[in-house]
Design an enzyme around this catalytic site. Structure first.
Site, mmCIF file in Angstrom:
data_model
loop_
_atom_site.group_PDB
_atom_site.id
_atom_site.type_symbol
_atom_site.label_atom_id
_atom_site.label_comp_id
_atom_site.label_asym_id
_atom_site.label_seq_id
_atom_site.Cartn_x
_atom_site.Cartn_y
_atom_site.Cartn_z
ATOM 1 N N SER A 115 0.558 10.975 2.650
ATOM 2 C CA SER A 115 1.728 11.390 2.731
ATOM 3 C C SER A 115 1.971 12.706 3.690
ATOM 4 O O SER A 115 1.640 12.529 4.720
ATOM 5 C CB SER A 115 2.430 11.734 1.343
ATOM 6 O OG SER A 115 3.832 11.722 1.408
ATOM 7 N N GLU A 210 3.959 4.130 7.132
ATOM 8 C CA GLU A 210 4.452 3.854 5.554
ATOM 9 C C GLU A 210 5.539 5.129 5.592
ATOM 10 O O GLU A 210 5.403 6.171 6.278
ATOM 11 C CB GLU A 210 3.214 4.007 4.759
ATOM 12 C CG GLU A 210 2.647 5.285 4.488
ATOM 13 C CD GLU A 210 2.987 6.135 3.446
ATOM 14 O OE1 GLU A 210 3.921 5.824 2.368
ATOM 15 O OE2 GLU A 210 3.068 7.550 3.560
ATOM 16 N N HIS A 275 2.774 4.798 -0.525
ATOM 17 C CA HIS A 275 3.398 5.108 -1.809
ATOM 18 C C HIS A 275 3.568 3.751 -2.710
ATOM 19 O O HIS A 275 4.729 3.491 -3.082
ATOM 20 C CB HIS A 275 4.703 5.714 -1.663
ATOM 21 C CG HIS A 275 4.347 7.142 -1.025
ATOM 22 N ND1 HIS A 275 4.175 7.467 0.201
ATOM 23 C CD2 HIS A 275 4.582 8.435 -1.582
ATOM 24 C CE1 HIS A 275 4.041 8.734 0.500
ATOM 25 N NE2 HIS A 275 4.276 9.267 -0.628
#
Lengths: 305, 305
Positions: A115, A210, A275
């Site tokens: 992330s 992502e 995630h």
């Protein structure tokens, strides 16, 4: 141009847990540390890992303290791996505060996180010329049993997890690409554009993408920005991860098809990183083969030496 | 280095309404057109202004059609002003499809719009060397009576609105800056970074910033990106607009103070442009004086000739 592979972990190795981005939940941190200790690792918690920024509630402490923690962990000769406690936002604010010469002198070690950590992978990987791990966050809500097992396998037995495939992986563009893995979280890749110490992808790169909590029009805007910035001229294949809380997956599929379909690249949908439950650990800066016909990403070497 | 000021409108002038970004509501469009006609303007609706993209619901028609409408409106010798119907997202997708040589040959005219139109202001202003208007959207939900009056005054009597001040304007950093106005919507400014035909701000620029629907950590991320890209080295003053649906305004104030406070720039808070009731029309690419002590932005010349 192969990057250095840091040494794998062994029983008794020491790892540091740092918080370069958002504030860390003490209970999740304790649970994550217990997992690491169950692997017979010695865990050093960075001094500011549970800090709070004095005025900005989305940051784990002041920039100087988060940067000092990261740099100290990297430069600690006992530490074999620097593990990020959680993402959120804030790693960008420490990038320009790190002493890169000191960190280079400390030698290669493992960086793991995902992330928001994308910007650290980008900077650390390129500046220190090491393979890094796009991996679950130790104190994140998605550090489940499957994610733990895959991270543990990667850290201790990296040759056992060279071939990556997710439970729902599907092809989104045929063919085979061979190149170095780059990328991670789309928002953070684009948020690095324009920076003086920004690193474009190497020629033939396999791009991982992502995101979480970004509406389809935002995914479009970010892919459009990467396209307009010329990023995809270096990309030979695309491995898509999860699009958690990004709205209708079918619409994101149409966005990706509309913007990237015409490039004719080998592309894989839902490779199982990001995630999502059972998040896979994916090496970045590593030579790999993306087989879009079979929906696999296979590392040419074990990620760690 | 003063840009060309397009000619002001007069009774009977023809304007075109285009949709370069998100899908347009027919009722809001009809209401906006009625306002323009009440000003004795002749309104040409672009052929694709009410189109819908075949697969992407957040776009008003296909890229080629939105681009064709914009270019045709700009190149139509009868058209004195090109007014954007609404924002949303999509202008970036048309930028690289426009025939800039043909548009330059058509001569200067007025471009008006805000939000997503920021990227068109940036490109049109720099490529065609014209002053443009950061103005309410004709078919947007915020085209209220006060916003209409200020846009009308700017279009017809630009010398009457050289001095801008909002109902809640406050100082956020002292002093006076003199320079050319740039910017607009923060998300769109950052979304242009990295593009080959991206235009950094001219030296001494007065930067306008506003946004809608972006949480404080996102505002931080975007300001951090502009800082890391070196944008603020050219900026002599900052005029902040509205932060609609961006969460706690006090927190945004702290974000701005944390990131920009140390630059010591004249800065004004809530100048009254952006996504707010009574949205002011602000000339971009125009010489102006930002007086942070008195909370005003004053154009050196009328925006239109």
């Amino acid at each position: 141009m192969t990057r250095t592979r840091p040494a794998r972990l062994r029983r008794g190795s020491t790892v540091a847990v740092v918080a370069p981005a958002g504030p860390v939940d003490p209970d999740l941190l304790a649970a994550g540390v217990a997992v690491l200790e169950s692997w017979d690792l010695t865990v050093k918690l960075a001094p500011h890992v549970l800090d709070r920024h004095p005025t900005l509630p989305y940051l784990a402490g002041r920039d100087v303290d988060r940067a000092a923690d990261f740099e100290a962990a990297w430069c600690d000769p006992e530490v074999a791996a620097v593990l990020c406690a959680r993402g959120g936002y804030g790693s960008q604010r420490v990038l320009d505060l790190l002493d890169w010469d000191a960190m280079a002198a400390a030698g290669p070690k493992i960086l793991a996180g995902s992330s928001d950590t994308t910007v650290l992978h980008d900077a650390v990987g390129a500046a220190l010329d090491v393979v890094t791990l796009f991996a679950p966050m130790i104190a994140g809500p998605l550090f489940d049993a499957d994610a733990q097992r895959h991270l543990q396998d990667t850290l201790f037995y990296p040759e056992s997890v060279k071939r990556l495939i997710g439970p729902n992986t599907a092809t989104a563009g045929h063919g085979v690409a061979e190149g170095v893995t780059v990328g991670g979280n789309l928002s953070l890749i684009t948020a690095n554009l324009g920076a003086a110490n920004f690193f474009p992808p190497p020629d033939g790169a396999i791009l991982l993408l992502e995101d979480v909590g970004e509406a389809p029009y935002r995914i479009d805007r970010m892919l459009t920005q990467l396209l307009r910035a010329g990023w995809f001229t270096s990309v030979s294949g695309v491995a898509l991860g999860s699009w958690a809380r990004c709205g209708d997956l079918a619409e994101i599929d149409r966005v990706v098809e509309d913007l990237l379909g015409g490039l004719g690249l080998p592309m894989v949908w839902e490779l199982g990183f990001g995630h999502c439950p059972g998040q896979l650990t994916v090496p970045l800066g590593a030579e790999a083969v993306l087989d879009a016909d079979n929906g696999t990403l296979t590392m040419s070497d074990a990620a760690l030496s």
